[in-house]
Design a protein around this motif. Structure first.
Motif, short mmCIF file in Angstrom:
data_model
loop_
_atom_site.label_atom_id
_atom_site.label_comp_id
_atom_site.label_asym_id
_atom_site.label_seq_id
_atom_site.Cartn_x
_atom_site.Cartn_y
_atom_site.Cartn_z
N TYR A 152 4.00 -3.58 -4.22
CA TYR A 152 3.34 -2.30 -4.47
C TYR A 152 3.72 -1.31 -3.38
O TYR A 152 4.33 -1.67 -2.36
N GLY A 153 3.36 -0.05 -3.60
CA GLY A 153 3.72 0.99 -2.65
C GLY A 153 2.88 0.95 -1.38
O GLY A 153 1.80 0.37 -1.34
N GLY A 154 3.42 1.58 -0.33
CA GLY A 154 2.72 1.62 0.96
C GLY A 154 3.63 1.23 2.09
O GLY A 154 4.85 1.09 1.92
N LYS A 155 3.06 1.04 3.26
CA LYS A 155 3.83 0.65 4.44
C LYS A 155 3.84 -0.87 4.59
O LYS A 155 2.85 -1.55 4.32
N TYR A 156 4.99 -1.37 5.06
CA TYR A 156 5.16 -2.79 5.33
C TYR A 156 5.71 -2.95 6.75
O TYR A 156 6.52 -2.13 7.20
#
Length: 315
Positions: A152-156
């Motif tokens: 899913y989207g977002g920071k990793y």
């Protein structure tokens, strides 16, 4: 990772060259640091996680299972880590190629094998709800490549644990942004010491007694069909009984922990946590050729300085 000590050598010269005796060769400045290092023929080797554990080249730390490294300024990491993603703009649900280059003076440097791999890549999302431990493969140009699909989207956050030749083990941290819909699952970081995975009940027995400033144990039991497993019931994984990653919620402080042997628990390790707060723990262990990943959430409290035992982790 804290810098290991350096040994300074005091040399005095007159009209000729005067060699001092061995007692002068061990004299140190009060600061413990020196601009120039004169290597000794017989270097002291110490554990990068537990510097109080010393020995000779090739020895293994009895606390964490890591190989001892030379306690000299050669262990100071000067290697830069570059990451290239293909495609450059990462989309959730789409396979992404990750290429790592470990460089010194713009040249790729060789890496040593550590716990059966040259690079251990651990990836978590910013909420610490998704975890992956994968191993990039070495290419002909000494880069390391692996593909991953982000859910899913977002920071990793990507932690690349590696050991350049002649340098102590170290971890590089990078943050990437993935486009797409964010995780719809509500984040729950309530302390939890029991994890059920693939029919195994894994319990962090002392999860409510973790504190900073002291070296302490992670005591992990494993049960299947109401039977408690012993260490002999778990297959070796990456050169140890298990693999443990621990990450702090506030500052994303990363601890890479290697279990050691204990008769009471099939998975046992020692660690030293520097900062209090909420931490997520992932424990990987193998049975019948399959790797299982248990996870815990703990609240580490501020410890009492009078209880301090020393030691540190591989950050």
């Amino acid at each position: 990772m804290k810098r290991l000590f350096k040994t300074s050598v005091l040399i005095s010269s007159v009209v000729g060259v005067v060699l001092f005796t061995a007692c002068n060769n061990t004299q140190q400045k009060s600061s413990g640091l020196e601009d120039k290092h004169i290597p000794q023929q017989d270097s002291t080797y110490a554990c990068p996680m537990h510097p109080e554990v010393t020995g000779k080249k090739g020895d293994i730390c009895h606390k964490c299972g890591m190989e001892l490294v030379a306690a000299t300024d050669e262990n100071e990491n000067r290697v830069e880590v570059e990451l290239i993603t293909e495609p450059q703009s990462i989309e959730a649900g789409t396979s992404t190629k990750l290429t790592f280059a470990f460089k010194e003076n713009d040249r790729n440097v060789p890496l040593d094998i550590s716990h059966e791999r040259k690079v251990h890549l651990m990836i978590v999302d910013e909420n610490l709800t998704w975890f992956r431990h994968i191993h990039p493969l070495e290419q002909a140009d000494s880069t390391y490549v692996v593909s991953e699909t982000f859910p899913y989207g977002g920071k990793y956050i990507l932690f690349a644990d590696h050991k350049p030749q002649g340098v102590g083990p170290t971890v590089d941290k990078k943050v990437i942004t993935v486009k797409g819909n964010p995780n719809s699952v509500k984040v729950d970081l309530t302390p939890n010491f029991v994890s059920v995975i693939d029919g195994y009940t894994v319990t962090l027995e002392n999860g409510d007694d973790l504190k900073t400033i002291r070296t302490q144990a992670l005591e992990i039991s494993v049960e299947r069909n109401k039977k408690r497993l012993a260490e002999k019931d778990i297959e070796p994984y990456l050169g140890a009984t298990a693999h443990i990653a621990m990450i702090g919620k506030e500052d994303i402080d990363f601890l890479h922990i290697h279990p050691t042997t204990d008769k009471r628990f099939p998975i046992y390790a020692e660690t030293h946590i520097e900062n209090p707060g909420i931490y997520r723990i992932w424990v990987e262990f193998q049975t019948y050729g399959k790797v299982h990943t248990a996870d815990f959430t703990v609240n580490v409290l501020q410890g009492n300085e009078e209880y301090q035992e020393g030691g540190h982790n591989h950050h």
